[in-house]
Design a protein around this motif. Structure first.
Motif, short mmCIF file in Angstrom:
data_model
loop_
_atom_site.label_atom_id
_atom_site.label_comp_id
_atom_site.label_asym_id
_atom_site.label_seq_id
_atom_site.Cartn_x
_atom_site.Cartn_y
_atom_site.Cartn_z
N GLU A 155 -9.53 -9.65 1.60
CA GLU A 155 -9.32 -10.36 0.33
C GLU A 155 -8.45 -11.58 0.55
OE1 GLU A 155 -7.74 -7.71 -2.60
OE2 GLU A 155 -9.35 -6.24 -2.32
N ALA A 156 -7.43 -11.41 1.41
CA ALA A 156 -6.52 -12.53 1.68
C ALA A 156 -7.26 -13.68 2.38
CB ALA A 156 -5.35 -12.05 2.53
N GLU A 157 -8.21 -13.33 3.23
CA GLU A 157 -8.96 -14.38 3.94
C GLU A 157 -9.80 -15.20 2.96
OE1 GLU A 157 -11.13 -12.54 7.10
OE2 GLU A 157 -9.35 -12.35 8.39
N VAL A 158 -10.39 -14.53 1.98
CA VAL A 158 -11.21 -15.24 0.97
C VAL A 158 -10.32 -16.22 0.20
CG1 VAL A 158 -12.59 -14.97 -1.13
CG2 VAL A 158 -12.85 -13.35 0.78
N ARG A 159 -9.18 -15.72 -0.23
CA ARG A 159 -8.23 -16.54 -0.99
C ARG A 159 -7.71 -17.70 -0.12
NH1 ARG A 159 -6.07 -19.23 -5.06
NH2 ARG A 159 -3.81 -19.08 -5.24
N ALA A 160 -7.44 -17.40 1.17
CA ALA A 160 -6.92 -18.43 2.08
C ALA A 160 -7.94 -19.56 2.24
CB ALA A 160 -6.62 -17.81 3.44
N ARG A 161 -9.22 -19.21 2.34
CA ARG A 161 -10.26 -20.25 2.50
C ARG A 161 -10.34 -21.12 1.24
NH1 ARG A 161 -13.12 -16.05 5.49
NH2 ARG A 161 -13.06 -16.69 7.67
N GLU A 162 -10.20 -20.49 0.08
CA GLU A 162 -10.20 -21.27 -1.18
C GLU A 162 -9.07 -22.29 -1.16
OE1 GLU A 162 -11.68 -17.67 -4.19
OE2 GLU A 162 -9.70 -18.57 -4.45
N LEU A 163 -7.88 -21.84 -0.77
CA LEU A 163 -6.72 -22.74 -0.77
C LEU A 163 -6.89 -23.85 0.28
CD1 LEU A 163 -3.89 -20.08 -1.17
CD2 LEU A 163 -4.31 -21.99 -2.73
N LEU A 164 -7.37 -23.47 1.47
CA LEU A 164 -7.57 -24.47 2.53
C LEU A 164 -8.59 -25.52 2.08
CD1 LEU A 164 -7.62 -22.12 5.66
CD2 LEU A 164 -5.90 -23.87 5.18
N GLU A 165 -9.63 -25.05 1.38
CA GLU A 165 -10.66 -25.95 0.84
C GLU A 165 -10.03 -26.91 -0.16
OE1 GLU A 165 -14.29 -25.40 1.46
OE2 GLU A 165 -14.24 -27.48 0.76
N SER A 166 -9.22 -26.33 -1.07
CA SER A 166 -8.66 -27.17 -2.14
C SER A 166 -7.67 -28.20 -1.60
CB SER A 166 -7.98 -26.31 -3.20
OG SER A 166 -6.84 -25.69 -2.66
N LEU A 167 -7.04 -27.90 -0.45
CA LEU A 167 -6.10 -28.86 0.12
C LEU A 167 -6.72 -29.66 1.27
CD1 LEU A 167 -2.74 -26.90 -0.02
CD2 LEU A 167 -3.37 -28.91 -1.32
N GLY A 168 -8.04 -29.53 1.45
CA GLY A 168 -8.76 -30.38 2.39
C GLY A 168 -8.54 -30.04 3.85
N VAL A 169 -8.18 -28.83 4.17
CA VAL A 169 -8.00 -28.45 5.58
C VAL A 169 -8.87 -27.25 5.98
CG1 VAL A 169 -5.75 -29.45 6.14
CG2 VAL A 169 -5.86 -27.34 4.82
N ARG A 170 -9.91 -26.98 5.20
CA ARG A 170 -10.77 -25.83 5.48
C ARG A 170 -11.42 -25.92 6.86
NH1 ARG A 170 -14.78 -22.27 3.05
NH2 ARG A 170 -15.30 -20.97 4.85
N LEU A 171 -11.79 -27.16 7.25
CA LEU A 171 -12.46 -27.33 8.53
C LEU A 171 -11.57 -26.96 9.71
CD1 LEU A 171 -14.38 -30.69 7.93
CD2 LEU A 171 -15.34 -28.37 8.05
N ARG A 172 -10.28 -26.88 9.46
CA ARG A 172 -9.32 -26.58 10.54
C ARG A 172 -8.99 -25.08 10.65
NH1 ARG A 172 -8.90 -30.84 13.96
NH2 ARG A 172 -8.88 -32.79 12.80
N GLU A 173 -9.67 -24.25 9.91
CA GLU A 173 -9.23 -22.85 9.81
C GLU A 173 -9.25 -22.09 11.12
OE1 GLU A 173 -12.22 -21.20 6.99
OE2 GLU A 173 -12.63 -19.79 8.62
N THR A 174 -10.10 -22.51 12.06
CA THR A 174 -10.13 -21.80 13.35
C THR A 174 -9.23 -22.46 14.40
OG1 THR A 174 -12.05 -23.07 14.01
CG2 THR A 174 -12.47 -20.92 12.99
N HIS A 175 -8.60 -23.58 14.01
CA HIS A 175 -7.73 -24.28 14.97
C HIS A 175 -6.37 -23.59 15.04
CE1 HIS A 175 -10.02 -28.25 15.44
NE2 HIS A 175 -10.80 -27.43 14.74
N ARG A 176 -5.62 -23.95 16.07
CA ARG A 176 -4.24 -23.50 16.18
C ARG A 176 -3.35 -24.60 15.61
NH1 ARG A 176 -4.43 -18.11 18.07
NH2 ARG A 176 -6.47 -18.01 19.03
N PRO A 177 -2.14 -24.26 15.16
CA PRO A 177 -1.25 -25.26 14.58
C PRO A 177 -1.01 -26.47 15.50
CG PRO A 177 -0.42 -23.11 14.07
CD PRO A 177 -1.58 -22.90 15.00
N GLY A 178 -1.03 -26.24 16.80
CA GLY A 178 -0.81 -27.34 17.74
C GLY A 178 -1.95 -28.34 17.74
N GLU A 179 -3.08 -28.00 17.10
CA GLU A 179 -4.25 -28.88 17.11
C GLU A 179 -4.43 -29.62 15.79
OE1 GLU A 179 -6.60 -25.67 19.97
OE2 GLU A 179 -7.13 -25.88 17.86
N VAL A 180 -3.44 -29.50 14.89
CA VAL A 180 -3.54 -30.22 13.60
C VAL A 180 -2.38 -31.19 13.46
CG1 VAL A 180 -4.70 -28.26 12.51
CG2 VAL A 180 -2.24 -28.51 12.27
N SER A 181 -2.54 -32.18 12.56
CA SER A 181 -1.48 -33.18 12.36
C SER A 181 -0.33 -32.59 11.54
CB SER A 181 -2.06 -34.38 11.63
OG SER A 181 -2.36 -34.03 10.30
#
Lengths: 373, 211
Positions: free
Chosen positions: B115-141
């Motif tokens: 359930e948390a993963e579904v909610r997390a994807r919604e939030l990542l989508e709404s903040l424009g970072v959904r495409l980065r969900e499989t990345h590690r923090p070191g790979e994002v700005s």
């Protein structure tokens, strides 16, 4: 959507976090696991071999008759009778009891008076496992010939008969080969006594169930034999050998325990230091978790569970490797109970080693690591 | 609603005390910006409100109930259920994926991972970072990392959001996205408290608390 909450972190989720943390620090996890494996391997290959040697030594001492009691009426004046043998056999702590009559000299009936004289004894009681026999069970008055006596009498087969100077020869219906403490019987013949015989006997052989019982049992056996004159009896026990056995068991056991505990203690310290280092490196991780709502007990559980898993893996690898090495060196696998005990102790040591670092991590102030200068 | 009453705090016993008996109520559904010079205690106030530390004297209250002196177990429970933290440096776990970092924000509240993963994807989508969900923090700005940090804070729909200098290291465009997300959280009824000395952030607050 909104999330449903169970109010606290679930067990599987906690286990998941545990494995994530172990995987996040592969080097530290591997070092801790290898130390636990080494602890198991070293204990098995050192203490395990010592325990094996102890068992071998004790087994040899036991074979030599640490449990035997011999009561002898050398002159036949003590008044020992065969009717007491069944009562002695029924005593607790008695493995078996035999009564032996006076030793009469007999000769091979086929050779006649020129034959070599060989001792023959009437035996009262069931022959124990220490006496292996061939041929049929002798009826009353029939004899089994000892392995050495066959050569003395010049017999190729355990058949024929012997005579003791009386008119009726004694038939030989089989042979026997006795081991300690009855090995001395091999040089003669054993003649089966009549059932319920109340004949006089000259010696009683008793085997106790364990070496520790010999001292107490001796008095009880003499009481049951109820001799007319106890001063006529001579008693030979293996008490001295039993004392040696106890000393060997004590010394080797103490050495094994000290060695195992030393190795375990060294392993405990090394794993504690490794985990402490790993926990210190991840203090920001723990600080973040605390800020996100992890309780102190959650943190302790995560670290302890992590090292329970590492301990199980390390112990499995270490005991397997140690057992294989012991097998290659000695040709025998260490005892299963000992191996399992070593593995369980090593796993407990792994969890115990994690507790101090876990409490340090749980009680560290999260603000100290979360603040950005 | 959360508030302080006669708040004093010192990091060391007998050391310099800050806040001088601060009494303040942080209103629900609005953004309060705590501002002041460096060293004035902006971050410390957020840690106090988030029950990570306890005041030297005075009280912190949640829904008019004093929670300053409650046991650590209960404070952890409140943080897990009610509080969403946004840190200045995002404080993401470098060993987890972006999705997993966001999900972590819901775990201690007892949410189920799926359930948390579904909610997390919604939030990542709404903040424009959904495409980065499989990345590690070191790979994002840095801007993306902070948006991920906000997703983590908001995943459990907290009634209190505490953001410590959330735009401190961001460019103007990223800062706007982050502030908009925090304003949206307030509009759903959450009490949002932001510490910042950035005038642009101060202007976005419904209330400003200068310390």
């Amino acid at each position: 959507m909104s999330l449903r909450s169970r109010g606290r972190i679930g067990g599987w989720t906690l286990l998941g976090e545990t494995t994530r943390m172990a995987a996040a620090q592969p080097a530290a996890s591997m070092i801790a696991g290898l130390i636990i494996a080494a602890v198991c391997g070293v204990i098995l290959t050192t203490t395990g071999r010592t325990v094996q040697a102890e068992q071998d030594v004790l087994s040899q001492i036991d074979d030599a008759g640490t449990r035997s009691i011999t009561i002898t009426d050398a002159h036949g004046t003590a008044g020992l009778t065969a009717s007491a043998i069944p009562r002695v056999s029924r005593l607790s702590q008695v493995d078996w009891a035999l009564g032996l009559g006076v030793a009469d000299d007999v000769q091979n009936a086929a050779v006649g008076e020129g034959g070599t004289r060989t001792p023959s004894r009437v035996v009262h009681g069931q022959l124990p496992l220490e006496v292996s026999t061939t041929g049929r069970p002798p009826a009353a008055g029939e004899a089994l010939v000892g392995s050495e006596a066959m050569q003395t009498l010049g017999l190729d087969m355990p058949a024929g008969g012997v005579h003791d100077g009386s008119e009726n020869p004694i038939a030989i219906v089989g042979s026997f080969d006795a081991s300690e403490p009855l090995e001395f019987l091999n040089s003669g013949l054993l003649v089966a006594a009549a059932p319920d015989s109340d004949a006089a006997i000259r010696s009683v052989q008793v085997l106790a169930t364990s070496p520790e019982n010999v001292e107490n049992l001796t008095g009880a056996v003499i009481a049951v034999l109820d001799p007319a004159d106890t001063t006529a009896l001579s008693v030979t026990t293996s008490q001295a050998l039993a004392d040696v056995r106890a000393a060997v068991a004590g010394e080797l056991g103490q050495y094994s325990r000290t060695l195992a505990l030393t190795v375990l203690a060294i392993g405990l310290v090394l794993v504690t230091l490794t985990i402490y280092g790993a926990v210190t490196l991840r203090r920001q991780d723990f600080g973040r978790r605390r800020a996100l709502g992890a309780s102190r007990s959650n943190i302790v559980m995560i670290v302890a569970l992590q090292h329970l898993i590492i301990g199980i893996l390390g112990a499995a690898i270490g005991t397997l490797a140690g057992a294989v090495m012991v097998w290659r060196w000695t040709g025998a696998m260490p005892r299963l109970a000992f191996t399992l005990a070593v593995a369980i102790l090593a796993i407990l040591a792994s969890v115990a080693a994690a507790l101090l670092p876990a409490f340090v991590a749980a009680w560290r102030q999260p603000v100290r690591v979360l603040r950005v200068p | 609603m959360i508030g302080t009453n006669g708040l004093h705090f010192s990091y060391t016993k007998g050391g310099t005390e800050i806040f001088g008996g601060l009494t303040y109520d942080f209103p629900e559904g609005e953004v309060t910006v705590v501002t002041g010079p460096s060293g004035s205690g902006k971050s410390t106030l957020l840690y106090l409100l988030g029950l990570l530390i306890t005041p030297t004297s005075g009280t912190i209250s949640y829904d008019k109930r004093s929670v300053s002196g409650i046991p650590d177990r209960e404070r952890s429970h409140i943080r897990a259920q009610v509080v969403g933290f946004v840190f200045q440096d995002a404080a993401l776990d470098p060993t987890r994926t972006v999705l997993d970092n966001v999900v972590e924000g819901a775990l201690y509240a007892g949410s189920r991972r799926r359930e948390a993963e579904v909610r997390a994807r919604e939030l990542l989508e709404s903040l424009g970072v959904r495409l980065r969900e499989t990345h590690r923090p070191g790979e994002v700005s840095g801007g993306q990392a902070q948006r991920i940090g906000i997703c983590r804070a908001l995943i459990k729909n907290p009634s209190v959001v505490l953001a410590d200098e959330p735009t401190g290291n961001l460019d103007r465009e990223s800062a706007e996205v982050v502030l908009a997300a925090l304003s949206d959280a307030a509009s759903t009824g959450a009490t949002v408290v932001i510490s910042s000395h950035d005038p642009a952030v101060v202007q976005r607050g419904d209330h400003v608390l200068a310390i």
